[in-house]
Write an enzyme that holds these catalytic residues in place. Structure first.
Site, PDB file in Angstrom:
ATOM      1  N   TYR A 120      -3.547 -14.289   5.146  1.00  0.00           N
ATOM      2  CA  TYR A 120      -4.240 -15.435   4.569  1.00  0.00           C
ATOM      3  C   TYR A 120      -3.653 -16.721   5.152  1.00  0.00           C
ATOM      4  O   TYR A 120      -2.716 -16.683   5.951  1.00  0.00           O
ATOM      5  CB  TYR A 120      -4.154 -15.388   3.041  1.00  0.00           C
ATOM      6  CG  TYR A 120      -4.766 -14.127   2.450  1.00  0.00           C
ATOM      7  CD1 TYR A 120      -6.012 -13.673   2.874  1.00  0.00           C
ATOM      8  CD2 TYR A 120      -4.097 -13.371   1.491  1.00  0.00           C
ATOM      9  CE1 TYR A 120      -6.579 -12.509   2.354  1.00  0.00           C
ATOM     10  CE2 TYR A 120      -4.651 -12.208   0.971  1.00  0.00           C
ATOM     11  CZ  TYR A 120      -5.887 -11.780   1.406  1.00  0.00           C
ATOM     12  OH  TYR A 120      -6.442 -10.627   0.904  1.00  0.00           O
ATOM     13  N   GLY A 140       0.458  -0.633  -9.262  1.00  0.00           N
ATOM     14  CA  GLY A 140      -0.927  -1.099  -9.286  1.00  0.00           C
ATOM     15  C   GLY A 140      -1.923   0.017  -9.465  1.00  0.00           C
ATOM     16  O   GLY A 140      -2.466   0.236 -10.551  1.00  0.00           O
ATOM     17  N   CYS A 200     -10.835   2.403  -5.056  1.00  0.00           N
ATOM     18  CA  CYS A 200     -10.181   1.093  -5.126  1.00  0.00           C
ATOM     19  C   CYS A 200     -10.330   0.285  -3.849  1.00  0.00           C
ATOM     20  O   CYS A 200     -10.502  -0.936  -3.905  1.00  0.00           O
ATOM     21  CB  CYS A 200      -8.708   1.250  -5.485  1.00  0.00           C
ATOM     22  SG  CYS A 200      -7.784   2.320  -4.374  1.00  0.00           S
ATOM     23  N   ALA A 248     -13.514  18.411 -11.278  1.00  0.00           N
ATOM     24  CA  ALA A 248     -14.656  17.956 -12.081  1.00  0.00           C
ATOM     25  C   ALA A 248     -14.741  18.735 -13.388  1.00  0.00           C
ATOM     26  O   ALA A 248     -14.940  18.156 -14.462  1.00  0.00           O
ATOM     27  CB  ALA A 248     -15.951  18.095 -11.284  1.00  0.00           C
ATOM     28  N   LYS A 263      -0.726  15.346   2.113  1.00  0.00           N
ATOM     29  CA  LYS A 263      -1.553  15.294   0.898  1.00  0.00           C
ATOM     30  C   LYS A 263      -0.983  16.145  -0.235  1.00  0.00           C
ATOM     31  O   LYS A 263      -1.712  16.571  -1.130  1.00  0.00           O
ATOM     32  CB  LYS A 263      -2.989  15.711   1.222  1.00  0.00           C
ATOM     33  CG  LYS A 263      -3.707  14.721   2.130  1.00  0.00           C
ATOM     34  CD  LYS A 263      -5.102  15.162   2.490  1.00  0.00           C
ATOM     35  CE  LYS A 263      -6.057  15.092   1.323  1.00  0.00           C
ATOM     36  NZ  LYS A 263      -7.448  15.429   1.721  1.00  0.00           N
TER      37      LYS A 263
END
Length: 645
Positions: free
Chosen positions: A170, A318, A349, A394, A431
């Protein structure tokens, strides 16, 4: 287990925090088009404050009206104060403390073409004749003043702390970094001059807030992938300057959006947990400042170790609080095993944030993210017995929601273990956390008192025995077959069997399919096969990976020496290898083994559908059983169905 360091209070100037956990500034797309706070954003923060977080920071909040993009928070005018006051009031009422991140976005403001891009030096726009100019000194003076005015408004709005964003490419970071700043006036050149704009912003903020209000600063530990950029020694020297100007605490991050280093801003599962902690530790030791560690800190045990070892004074947690807003409460009460673990998949996200098709961020592990009020679970007035066919991620989500609403779910899994393809995906390199999360979710379901039947495929006879009121089909998908000559040869196997360890391959291996699964098989086989080649019909591999995971996977493939053949079709498999076609040219490519990774096809559930229809038993099909997609969609559908029964 208790975490005494993590849940000890800390005082910064006049602000006392009940623990060392910060919920950081993360983009949500929840502010409205005109940059105002929404009720959705308030609910999002309140859920984490109620969950026990010590300090919530807003996402980036624009201070300078000419450079204030739509759909991001702003504090550039007094009209924004009432909405921000509603946010701070709500966080305070929930038992938390509120911080605001003051922001000037630089090149990131280009998301809104009406806004001014403030950068230190000219940047040509690729594919055009236009060059974005470097900022005039008058603009820099106005922007620095705007930081002070924003700080004044933040005090009026009831914030407890302020954070000055000086990282991530930034405007402030761009001035500090010699990679971006090529000015020859008093704002360029040596570190003292490159820091001038930032020190002016910090001084402006400090002059407009009370003496007892703490000022945090987000800073990159050093520049990654930017040749001749900031070193950590530069950053330490600047942090000492900022300390003299009034900064109290350093939020030590990494990354920039001008290079592959963007992977450090929202680090995917491919990056090691706590990858930036040692940088925070060094900066803390060499500045003597209160320091916040950032970067894949996602378990209370990990956070406790960082603090107990004196590597930081606070930690940013976070995405772990996106996945479970009760993270802090569960950890403090000794129930850390019940935390729903973030797996850094980035599907909701980050990929959701950058997608124009997704209205606001989501989370694979937490379908209630962004819908905190709407998704509060309501107890049922009519408890039902519900058979859940499939113990994958699921099916487990559906069972948990059903149980908490007062229903009686029975999970029936055809194999001997819970977790399904989510656990299988955890066999791929880097993973392991995904497999651990799948196993953890199964254990949570059992602790919840839900009946689980393993090695129990749902058949018509089982439904006759159980007599359910409703059925949820979450049986997932199976690998697709490759229908070409030679596909039945013994040298041919599929990705699932390789990752599960059921099939062993070695020598020269060809993988048919360059999507996520095919590439993960290629990584998995590194060190086991002498040569690995991926054959992909499309013009590039990794098209189904999100941006940041793709960066990491592609870097790993290059380091591993995996050969990638794109725009290439496999026509035939024979005893010598595979016959391929590329740009109309047919050739034979030798190999010892072939692994098929061309996707998955929903498993057949026609028998269950027929049985339920005949007996008028409502049946719901979710996830890959409906059609093969990302885990994010599967979990969301399962949650939604279980809420509606």
């Amino acid at each position: 287990m208790t975490y005494p360091a993590l849940f000890s209070p800390i005082k910064i100037r006049g602000l006392e925090l009940k623990n060392r956990i910060i919920f950081p500034a993360m983009g949500t797309k929840m502010p409205n088009e005109e940059r105002f706070v929404t009720q959705q954003l308030i609910d999002y923060h309140v859920a984490r404050a109620e969950g026990g977080c010590g300090l919530n920071f807003t996402e980036v909040c624009s201070v300078y009206a000419p450079a204030s993009p739509k759909k991001f928070l702003a504090i550039s005018e007094d009209k924004y104060i009432p909405g921000l006051q509603q946010l701070t009031d709500a966080i305070h009422n929930a038992g938390g403390k509120a911080g605001i991140q003051l922001w000037l976005g630089g090149l990131a403001v280009a998301s809104d073409p009406e806004q001014m891009i403030i950068i230190p030096s000219p940047v040509p726009v690729p594919g055009t004749e236009y060059t974005i100019p470097g900022a005039e000194i008058e603009t820099l003076k106005a922007a620095a003043n705007a930081f002070g005015e924003g700080a004044r408004r933040a005090v009026q709005a009831g914030f407890d702390a302020i954070e000055f964003h000086a990282g991530h490419n930034y405007t402030p970071h761009s001035f500090l970094s010699p990679f971006f700043n090529r000015r020859t006036d008093e704002y360029g050149g040596d570190l003292q001059n490159r820091a001038r704009f930032l020190i002016e912003c910090i001084s402006s903020i400090r002059q407009n807030i009370p003496d007892d209000m703490p000022l945090f600063m987000r800073i990159d530990a050093h520049d990654d992938y930017l040749e001749g950029g900031l070193s950590i020694e530069d950053v330490i020297a600047f942090c000492n300057m900022s300390k003299a100007a009034g900064v109290d605490a350093l939020d030590v991050s990494r990354g920039n959006f001008s290079s592959a280093a963007i992977k450090y801003e929202v680090p995917p599962i491919d990056l090691p947990r706590g990858f930036n902690v040692d940088n925070a530790d060094r900066i803390r030791r060499e500045t003597g400042m209160i320091t916040v560690a950032v970067g894949r800190i996602n378990t209370p045990g990990q956070a406790e170790e960082i603090l107990a070892d004196g590597k930081a004074d606070m930690v940013v947690i976070g995405r772990a609080q996106l996945a479970d807003p009760e993270f802090c409460m569960k950890a403090q009460s000794g129930n850390s095993d019940d935390i729903v673990q973030c797996v850094a998949c980035n599907q909701g996200c980050y990929d959701g944030f950058v997608s124009s098709e997704v209205p606001y961020i989501t989370c694979l592990r937490n379908p209630a993210l962004g819908r905190e009020s709407e998704y509060k679970l309501m107890m049922t007035d009519h408890p039902k017995k519900v058979v859940v066919a499939g113990g994958g991620i699921a099916g487990l989500e559906a069972a948990m929601v059903l149980k908490r609403r007062g229903h009686q779910p029975i999970v029936c899994e055809a194999t001997g273990a819970l977790g399904g393809q989510f656990a299988l995906a955890g066999e791929a390199p880097r993973k392991e956390e995904m497999k651990a999360a799948a196993i953890s979710r199964g254990e949570q379901v059992i602790r919840e008192g839900i009946e689980v039947r393993l090695d129990s495929p749902v058949t018509e006879s089982l439904l006759e025995e159980l007599k359910p009121d409703e059925v949820i089909v979450a049986i997932g998908a199976a690998p697709m077959q490759l229908n070409i000559p030679g596909s039945q040869l013994t040298k041919v196997t599929n990705s699932h069997d390789v990752l599960s360890g059921e099939a062993m391959v070695s020598g020269e291996v060809v993988i048919i399919g360059g999507g996520l699964v095919g590439l993960e098989v290629a990584e998995y086989l590194h060190g086991k096969a002498s040569k690995i080649t991926v054959v992909e019909m499309l013009d590039k591999v990794a098209k189904d990976l999100g941006e940041l995971r793709s960066i990491c996977v592609m870097e790993s493939l290059r380091e591993s020496g995996v050969h990638l053949l794109t725009n290439t079709k496999c026509l035939e498999i024979n005893e010598y290898g595979v016959v391929i076609e590329n740009k109309g040219e047919v050739s034979e490519y030798p190999c010892d083994s072939v692994v098929v990774a061309i996707g998955a096809k929903s498993r057949n559930y026609e028998g269950l559908q027929h049985f339920c229809n005949e007996r008028q038993i409502p049946i719901h099909v979710v996830g890959d059983a409906l059609r093969a997609r990302r885990a994010l969609n599967a979990v969301s559908e399962a949650h939604e169905v279980a809420r509606m029964i």
